[in-house]
Design a protein around this motif. Structure first.
Motif, PDB file in Angstrom:
ATOM      1  N   LEU A 125       0.828  -1.211   0.000  1.00  0.00           N
ATOM      2  CA  LEU A 125       0.000   0.000   0.000  1.00  0.00           C
ATOM      3  C   LEU A 125       0.861   1.260   0.000  1.00  0.00           C
ATOM      4  O   LEU A 125       0.600   2.211  -0.738  1.00  0.00           O
ATOM      5  CB  LEU A 125      -0.950   0.004   1.191  1.00  0.00           C
ATOM      6  CG  LEU A 125      -2.122  -0.971   1.118  1.00  0.00           C
ATOM      7  CD1 LEU A 125      -2.868  -1.020   2.447  1.00  0.00           C
ATOM      8  CD2 LEU A 125      -3.067  -0.581  -0.013  1.00  0.00           C
ATOM      9  N   ILE A 126       1.897   1.258   0.827  1.00  0.00           N
ATOM     10  CA  ILE A 126       2.794   2.417   0.883  1.00  0.00           C
ATOM     11  C   ILE A 126       3.543   2.572  -0.441  1.00  0.00           C
ATOM     12  O   ILE A 126       3.632   3.658  -1.000  1.00  0.00           O
ATOM     13  CB  ILE A 126       3.794   2.275   2.060  1.00  0.00           C
ATOM     14  CG1 ILE A 126       3.056   2.386   3.397  1.00  0.00           C
ATOM     15  CG2 ILE A 126       4.913   3.314   1.958  1.00  0.00           C
ATOM     16  CD1 ILE A 126       3.885   1.967   4.601  1.00  0.00           C
ATOM     17  N   PHE A 145       2.872   1.422  -3.476  1.00  0.00           N
ATOM     18  CA  PHE A 145       2.096   1.649  -4.700  1.00  0.00           C
ATOM     19  C   PHE A 145       0.981   2.672  -4.524  1.00  0.00           C
ATOM     20  O   PHE A 145       0.074   2.759  -5.337  1.00  0.00           O
ATOM     21  CB  PHE A 145       1.538   0.315  -5.231  1.00  0.00           C
ATOM     22  CG  PHE A 145       2.628  -0.599  -5.717  1.00  0.00           C
ATOM     23  CD1 PHE A 145       3.394  -0.258  -6.823  1.00  0.00           C
ATOM     24  CD2 PHE A 145       2.910  -1.774  -5.056  1.00  0.00           C
ATOM     25  CE1 PHE A 145       4.408  -1.087  -7.268  1.00  0.00           C
ATOM     26  CE2 PHE A 145       3.927  -2.607  -5.495  1.00  0.00           C
ATOM     27  CZ  PHE A 145       4.681  -2.268  -6.604  1.00  0.00           C
ATOM     28  N   TRP A 146       1.050   3.453  -3.441  1.00  0.00           N
ATOM     29  CA  TRP A 146       0.098   4.551  -3.264  1.00  0.00           C
ATOM     30  C   TRP A 146       0.322   5.520  -4.418  1.00  0.00           C
ATOM     31  O   TRP A 146       1.470   5.811  -4.767  1.00  0.00           O
ATOM     32  CB  TRP A 146       0.326   5.226  -1.914  1.00  0.00           C
ATOM     33  CG  TRP A 146      -0.861   5.965  -1.430  1.00  0.00           C
ATOM     34  CD1 TRP A 146      -1.026   7.322  -1.409  1.00  0.00           C
ATOM     35  CD2 TRP A 146      -2.060   5.412  -0.902  1.00  0.00           C
ATOM     36  NE1 TRP A 146      -2.258   7.636  -0.893  1.00  0.00           N
ATOM     37  CE2 TRP A 146      -2.919   6.474  -0.574  1.00  0.00           C
ATOM     38  CE3 TRP A 146      -2.504   4.107  -0.673  1.00  0.00           C
ATOM     39  CZ2 TRP A 146      -4.182   6.295  -0.035  1.00  0.00           C
ATOM     40  CZ3 TRP A 146      -3.752   3.912  -0.143  1.00  0.00           C
ATOM     41  CH2 TRP A 146      -4.576   4.998   0.176  1.00  0.00           C
ATOM     42  N   PRO A 147      -0.739   6.016  -5.034  1.00  0.00           N
ATOM     43  CA  PRO A 147      -0.558   6.809  -6.257  1.00  0.00           C
ATOM     44  C   PRO A 147       0.206   8.121  -6.091  1.00  0.00           C
ATOM     45  O   PRO A 147       0.783   8.630  -7.042  1.00  0.00           O
ATOM     46  CB  PRO A 147      -1.987   7.068  -6.741  1.00  0.00           C
ATOM     47  CG  PRO A 147      -2.885   6.667  -5.639  1.00  0.00           C
ATOM     48  CD  PRO A 147      -2.137   5.791  -4.712  1.00  0.00           C
ATOM     49  N   VAL A 148       0.198   8.679  -4.897  1.00  0.00           N
ATOM     50  CA  VAL A 148       0.968   9.901  -4.639  1.00  0.00           C
ATOM     51  C   VAL A 148       1.946   9.609  -3.503  1.00  0.00           C
ATOM     52  O   VAL A 148       1.733   8.675  -2.727  1.00  0.00           O
ATOM     53  CB  VAL A 148       0.050  11.095  -4.263  1.00  0.00           C
ATOM     54  CG1 VAL A 148      -0.842  11.477  -5.423  1.00  0.00           C
ATOM     55  CG2 VAL A 148      -0.772  10.787  -3.030  1.00  0.00           C
ATOM     56  N   VAL A 182       3.505   9.157  -0.096  1.00  0.00           N
ATOM     57  CA  VAL A 182       2.805   9.029   1.182  1.00  0.00           C
ATOM     58  C   VAL A 182       3.156  10.143   2.152  1.00  0.00           C
ATOM     59  O   VAL A 182       2.416  10.392   3.097  1.00  0.00           O
ATOM     60  CB  VAL A 182       3.064   7.650   1.839  1.00  0.00           C
ATOM     61  CG1 VAL A 182       2.411   6.544   1.051  1.00  0.00           C
ATOM     62  CG2 VAL A 182       4.540   7.383   2.007  1.00  0.00           C
ATOM     63  N   ASP A 183       4.242  10.837   1.912  1.00  0.00           N
ATOM     64  CA  ASP A 183       4.629  11.948   2.791  1.00  0.00           C
ATOM     65  C   ASP A 183       4.199  13.306   2.231  1.00  0.00           C
ATOM     66  O   ASP A 183       4.619  14.344   2.731  1.00  0.00           O
ATOM     67  CB  ASP A 183       6.135  11.933   3.031  1.00  0.00           C
ATOM     68  CG  ASP A 183       6.930  12.083   1.741  1.00  0.00           C
ATOM     69  OD1 ASP A 183       6.318  12.106   0.649  1.00  0.00           O
ATOM     70  OD2 ASP A 183       8.169  12.165   1.827  1.00  0.00           O
ATOM     71  N   SER A 184       3.322  13.308   1.233  1.00  0.00           N
ATOM     72  CA  SER A 184       2.947  14.564   0.584  1.00  0.00           C
ATOM     73  C   SER A 184       2.291  15.559   1.541  1.00  0.00           C
ATOM     74  O   SER A 184       2.449  16.763   1.374  1.00  0.00           O
ATOM     75  CB  SER A 184       2.037  14.311  -0.618  1.00  0.00           C
ATOM     76  OG  SER A 184       0.872  13.623  -0.212  1.00  0.00           O
ATOM     77  N   GLN A 203       6.862   1.444  -9.237  1.00  0.00           N
ATOM     78  CA  GLN A 203       6.657   2.891  -9.175  1.00  0.00           C
ATOM     79  C   GLN A 203       7.092   3.562 -10.481  1.00  0.00           C
ATOM     80  O   GLN A 203       6.407   4.448 -10.993  1.00  0.00           O
ATOM     81  CB  GLN A 203       7.444   3.489  -8.003  1.00  0.00           C
ATOM     82  CG  GLN A 203       6.881   3.169  -6.650  1.00  0.00           C
ATOM     83  CD  GLN A 203       7.736   3.728  -5.519  1.00  0.00           C
ATOM     84  OE1 GLN A 203       8.787   4.316  -5.751  1.00  0.00           O
ATOM     85  NE2 GLN A 203       7.286   3.536  -4.298  1.00  0.00           N
ATOM     86  N   LEU A 242       3.457   4.587 -11.770  1.00  0.00           N
ATOM     87  CA  LEU A 242       3.061   5.731 -10.951  1.00  0.00           C
ATOM     88  C   LEU A 242       3.861   6.971 -11.326  1.00  0.00           C
ATOM     89  O   LEU A 242       5.009   7.146 -10.905  1.00  0.00           O
ATOM     90  CB  LEU A 242       3.265   5.408  -9.467  1.00  0.00           C
ATOM     91  CG  LEU A 242       2.508   4.181  -8.951  1.00  0.00           C
ATOM     92  CD1 LEU A 242       2.964   3.831  -7.536  1.00  0.00           C
ATOM     93  CD2 LEU A 242       1.019   4.417  -8.986  1.00  0.00           C
ATOM     94  N   ARG A 264       5.215   9.204  -8.413  1.00  0.00           N
ATOM     95  CA  ARG A 264       6.229   8.651  -7.505  1.00  0.00           C
ATOM     96  C   ARG A 264       7.595   8.697  -8.164  1.00  0.00           C
ATOM     97  O   ARG A 264       7.718   8.636  -9.387  1.00  0.00           O
ATOM     98  CB  ARG A 264       5.879   7.202  -7.139  1.00  0.00           C
ATOM     99  CG  ARG A 264       4.547   7.019  -6.427  1.00  0.00           C
ATOM    100  CD  ARG A 264       4.496   7.675  -5.053  1.00  0.00           C
ATOM    101  NE  ARG A 264       5.446   7.138  -4.123  1.00  0.00           N
ATOM    102  CZ  ARG A 264       5.167   6.182  -3.239  1.00  0.00           C
ATOM    103  NH1 ARG A 264       3.976   5.655  -3.175  1.00  0.00           N
ATOM    104  NH2 ARG A 264       6.102   5.753  -2.419  1.00  0.00           N
TER     105      ARG A 264
END
Length: 155
Positions: free
Chosen positions: A22-23, A25-28, A30-32, A95, A99, A102
Motif C-alpha cells: 500500500l505504501i 504503490f500509493w498513487p501519490v 505518502v509523505d505529501s 513505481q 506511478l 512517484r
C-alpha cells in the motif's frame, strides 16, 4: 489452544507485506501532507534534511522484513537479503512503470536492503538474549578434585 510462533510470524509477514505494498504503490507520495512537519523538524535540526529523513524512513520500513524472514527461514537465512533486495527492486520498478507521481530511487533500494539487514541483526540479538536466558547455570567450582571421570583421566 496455543499458536506456534511461526504461524504468528507468517501472519505478521502477510500483514506487513500488505502495508508495504500500500505504501509503495500509493498513487501519490505518502509523505505529501507532511511538508510542514518536515520543514519544522529541519528548522530545529538542520542536519535532519528531507533526504536523510526519507532515507531513514526507508531503512526503518524494511527492518520488519529482515526480522520476520530471519525468524521464518532459520535454515536459509542467506536468502533474507536477496529476498529483500528483489522486493524493493520490484517496488521501485513498479513505481517507475505505473506511478507518474512517484519517484523511484536507487537510494531507496539501498536503504530498504540495509533495513532488512538491520532486521536480521535484531533477530540475531533476540536469539542471543533468549539463549542466554535459557542456558544452564554454570556449576560452581568444586574443591579442585573435579568429577570422578575427570579425576580418572588426570591420573
Amino acid at each position: 489452544m496455543t499458536s506456534h510462533w511461526w504461524r504468528d510470524a507468517r501472519a505478521w509477514l502477510v500483514a506487513y507485506g500488505v502495508a508495504v505494498a500500500l505504501i509503495g504503490f500509493w498513487p501519490v507520495p505518502v509523505d505529501s501532507g507532511a511538508g510542514p512537519l518536515l520543514r519544522a523538524v529541519t528548522a530545529v535540526f538542520p542536519v535532519a534534511t528531507f533526504e536523510r529523513i526519507e532515507f531513514g524512513a526507508n531503512v526503518v520500513m524494511f527492518v520488519p522484513l529482515g526480522l520476520l524472514l530471519t525468524m521464518l527461514l532459520p535454515q536459509a537465512r542467506w536468502l533474507v537479503l536477496p529476498i529483500a533486495f528483489v522486493a524493493t527492486v520490484t517496488l521501485e520498478s513498479g513505481q517507475a512503470i505505473a506511478l507518474s507521481a512517484r519517484t523511484p530511487s536507487v537510494l531507496d533500494i539501498i536503504a530498504n536492503t540495509a533495513g532488512a539487514c538491520l532486521g536480521m541483526l535484531v533477530a540475531a540479538f533476540i536469539e542471543l538474549l533468549a539463549r542466554s536466558r535459557t542456558a544452564p547455570p554454570e556449576l560452581p567450582e568444586s574443591s579442585g578434585e573435579g568429577r570422578p571421570e575427570e579425576r580418572r583421566s588426570l591420573r
